[in-house]
Enzyme design. Sequence first.
Site, short mmCIF file in Angstrom:
data_model
loop_
_atom_site.label_atom_id
_atom_site.label_comp_id
_atom_site.label_asym_id
_atom_site.label_seq_id
_atom_site.Cartn_x
_atom_site.Cartn_y
_atom_site.Cartn_z
N HIS A 115 -1.39 6.47 10.94
CA HIS A 115 -0.66 5.94 9.80
C HIS A 115 0.49 5.02 10.17
O HIS A 115 0.71 3.99 9.53
CB HIS A 115 -0.13 7.11 8.97
CG HIS A 115 0.62 6.70 7.74
ND1 HIS A 115 0.06 5.91 6.75
CD2 HIS A 115 1.88 6.99 7.30
CE1 HIS A 115 0.92 5.73 5.78
NE2 HIS A 115 2.05 6.35 6.10
N GLN A 149 2.08 8.09 14.74
CA GLN A 149 2.04 9.12 13.71
C GLN A 149 0.67 9.19 13.03
O GLN A 149 0.13 8.18 12.58
CB GLN A 149 3.10 8.83 12.64
CG GLN A 149 3.12 9.89 11.54
CD GLN A 149 4.30 9.74 10.60
OE1 GLN A 149 4.23 9.00 9.63
NE2 GLN A 149 5.40 10.42 10.92
N HIS A 181 -1.02 10.75 9.73
CA HIS A 181 -0.73 11.34 8.42
C HIS A 181 -1.78 12.42 8.18
O HIS A 181 -2.96 12.21 8.43
CB HIS A 181 -0.81 10.26 7.34
CG HIS A 181 -0.19 10.67 6.04
ND1 HIS A 181 -0.76 11.61 5.22
CD2 HIS A 181 0.94 10.26 5.42
CE1 HIS A 181 0.00 11.76 4.14
NE2 HIS A 181 1.04 10.96 4.25
N GLU A 192 1.87 11.65 0.50
CA GLU A 192 2.62 12.90 0.66
C GLU A 192 3.20 13.39 -0.67
O GLU A 192 3.48 14.57 -0.84
CB GLU A 192 3.74 12.67 1.67
CG GLU A 192 4.39 13.91 2.22
CD GLU A 192 5.14 13.60 3.49
OE1 GLU A 192 6.31 13.98 3.58
OE2 GLU A 192 4.54 12.99 4.40
N ARG A 227 8.39 9.96 12.44
CA ARG A 227 9.07 9.47 11.24
C ARG A 227 8.89 10.43 10.08
O ARG A 227 7.80 10.96 9.86
CB ARG A 227 8.51 8.10 10.83
CG ARG A 227 9.13 7.56 9.54
CD ARG A 227 8.63 6.19 9.21
NE ARG A 227 7.23 6.14 8.80
CZ ARG A 227 6.78 6.45 7.58
NH1 ARG A 227 7.61 6.88 6.64
NH2 ARG A 227 5.49 6.33 7.30
N LEU A 271 -5.11 6.51 2.33
CA LEU A 271 -4.06 7.52 2.30
C LEU A 271 -4.00 8.24 0.96
O LEU A 271 -4.05 7.61 -0.09
CB LEU A 271 -2.71 6.85 2.58
CG LEU A 271 -1.48 7.75 2.50
CD1 LEU A 271 -1.46 8.71 3.67
CD2 LEU A 271 -0.21 6.91 2.47
N ARG A 309 5.04 15.50 9.27
CA ARG A 309 3.66 15.06 9.42
C ARG A 309 3.06 15.41 10.77
O ARG A 309 1.87 15.72 10.87
CB ARG A 309 3.59 13.54 9.20
CG ARG A 309 3.88 13.14 7.77
CD ARG A 309 4.01 11.64 7.61
NE ARG A 309 4.23 11.28 6.21
CZ ARG A 309 4.47 10.06 5.79
NH1 ARG A 309 4.55 9.06 6.67
NH2 ARG A 309 4.65 9.81 4.50
N PHE A 347 10.10 15.33 -0.15
CA PHE A 347 9.18 14.80 0.83
C PHE A 347 9.27 15.65 2.09
O PHE A 347 10.26 16.35 2.32
CB PHE A 347 9.50 13.32 1.13
CG PHE A 347 8.41 12.38 0.69
CD1 PHE A 347 8.09 12.25 -0.64
CD2 PHE A 347 7.71 11.63 1.62
CE1 PHE A 347 7.09 11.38 -1.06
CE2 PHE A 347 6.71 10.75 1.22
CZ PHE A 347 6.40 10.63 -0.12
N SER A 360 0.80 -1.23 0.00
CA SER A 360 0.00 0.00 0.00
C SER A 360 0.83 1.27 0.00
O SER A 360 0.28 2.36 -0.19
CB SER A 360 -0.93 0.01 1.22
OG SER A 360 -1.80 -1.09 1.19
N GLY A 398 4.24 6.78 -1.86
CA GLY A 398 5.06 7.93 -2.24
C GLY A 398 6.48 7.64 -2.66
O GLY A 398 6.94 8.16 -3.68
#
Length: 644
Positions: A400, A277, A279, A292, A435, A289, A332, A163, A94, A97
């Site tokens: 996420h 985290q 997202h 990013e 992260r 999602l 994020r 990113f 999945s 990015g």
Amino acid sequence: MHIKFPACSARGRKFHLPLKVGSGENVPARGPGRSCPPGTAAFGKAMDASSHDVLLVGGGGAGLRAAIAAAEVNPKLRIAVISKVYPMRSHTVSAEGGAAGVIKPDDSLDEHAYDTISGGDWLCDQDAVEAFAKEAPQELLQLERWGCPWSREPDGHIAVRAFGGMKKRRTWFAADKTGFHMLHTLFQTTLKYEPITRYDEWFVTKLLVDDGRVQGVVAIELMSGKIQAITAKAVILCTGGCGRVFPFTTNANIKNGDGMALAYRAGAPLKDMEFVQYHPTGLPFTGILITEAARSEGGYMLNKDGYRYLQDYNLGKPQPKPVLRSMELGPRDRLSQAFVKEDQKGRTTQTPYGSIVHLDLRHLGEKLINAKLPFVRELCLKYQNIDPVKELIPVRPVVHYMMGGVSTDINGATPFAGLYAAGEVACVSINGANRLGSNSLPECLVFGARAGKAAALFAAEQNAPDGNVLAQASDEQRRLETQFLRKTGGRERISTIREEMQATVEKSAGIYREGSSLTEATNKLRKLQERYHDINLDDRSRTFNTELEAALELGFMLDVAESIVQSALHRTESRGAHQRTDFPARDDNKFLAHSLIYRNADGSSRVEYVPVKITRWAPGERVYGEQPQEKHEQTQGISAERAS
């Protein structure tokens, strides 16, 4: 008496394994796809068993990379990969990015390391980060040699994109289906290694520990309901994260924290579990999602007034084109926290699925979207019934990734001999308190390879497990039968407890936390644990009993939920993704340290701390919206660990 049976075949690999089982007889191992020897096949009868040198639990990116590494270290080792889904359905598929690795001449390993360390709010172990930054490009190039179709520049060089939180473009990508192509490459590469056996659609319920060493697992074959002991000289957990502990997540239904709970129950510590985290861009109904990469290509985040609101939260000033480490390319945690502030100000849009803001890609044009973000367009058309070429995308923060996990060293080894971990299930720690996007895929490769090599070397020096391990396996078989399959009279429903757990964790350990709500959640989770022992199963069948699987997963999730809430309660500061409204400041004097949560013999837990490893970069302020000073407080003289 020792009886030797004819060799059994496991996917074409023949091996002899006379093992002593609960009946006192010796039976051969059963490879996947083979029928059981007479008299060994059902619940309540003698348990079947098989043995390998190295056992991988999880068939995603980290697990497959570790299997390849182990096979390359010693082709004579018997290696197995056990996964509750077919490997190509693992959640690595999945990832959209990209994968970060220094490849361009204007970039450097030090800059990648610094971006990672500052992005993690200085909770990263810097020796691990430096190793990661150095080895990530090597792993990505190795994937290319195995066939991964990285996107290219017109001149044929590897293409990279920006990113969030990174000051250089260093994220490799394969359109916006990077995880799919990486996993497919790894999966087909494993097929050429003869020693690797697969147990597809098997569910691990327990780690077997004897003489202070992990020596295998107990697992259920989902197709038949058969319980089997699978012994090994080394076990590597690669089971992914635990997003399903929360009600709204990008994570697939398979990500329930299985590996974390297996290690926790066996006595291994979980590290930094308070750091979860969110997202900033998930579709509001499904949680799917929106990568990013959509923002790295130039997407804008807009509130209900069409205003680029991130400029109000120390993330820089809006520019027509993306600016590195600024605005939409901030980290994020900061973007998700900004959403909460906007919602409190009443500047979000209310929908039946919660408050939302919008991601605007319209100005990018159809040609760029189709070339670099085709999957984003496909997802929006299929799941939101909108076309991002012409319409705004509704988004909201969504759980996420788990920065915390099973505590390991730089080679994936846990404090338990014979137990290793890699990928999202593990905490090395290179991610610290937050992260950076595109670091997770190369983390699976770098530390999957390291764990595979270390486990292979360890296994080569160990003796085969003995009968004590199989006695434990028989005990686990009885537990599964008495607590689930043969139990009568339970009053609680799995779905009811799961929904209450998810609501409790979201309320107490979401983007912002507070002491009283965390304490309340601790008490609530304890009651849910008690109620869990009174669950009722309607399905008593053996074949693909998904209700049994859901019950076992719920038990794992309750353990993981407890570890998250307890760790968050004990960390009385704000750092990265852990924001305490009652302790809003970062406290380096007390909490420049990793939390370690242990499960006690009575089922309670305790939290301890170990210092963060600092090698070159002294802790400083996280600055976004402008380029940090080039010196970024680099300190060559700091080589010792900083105590908490």
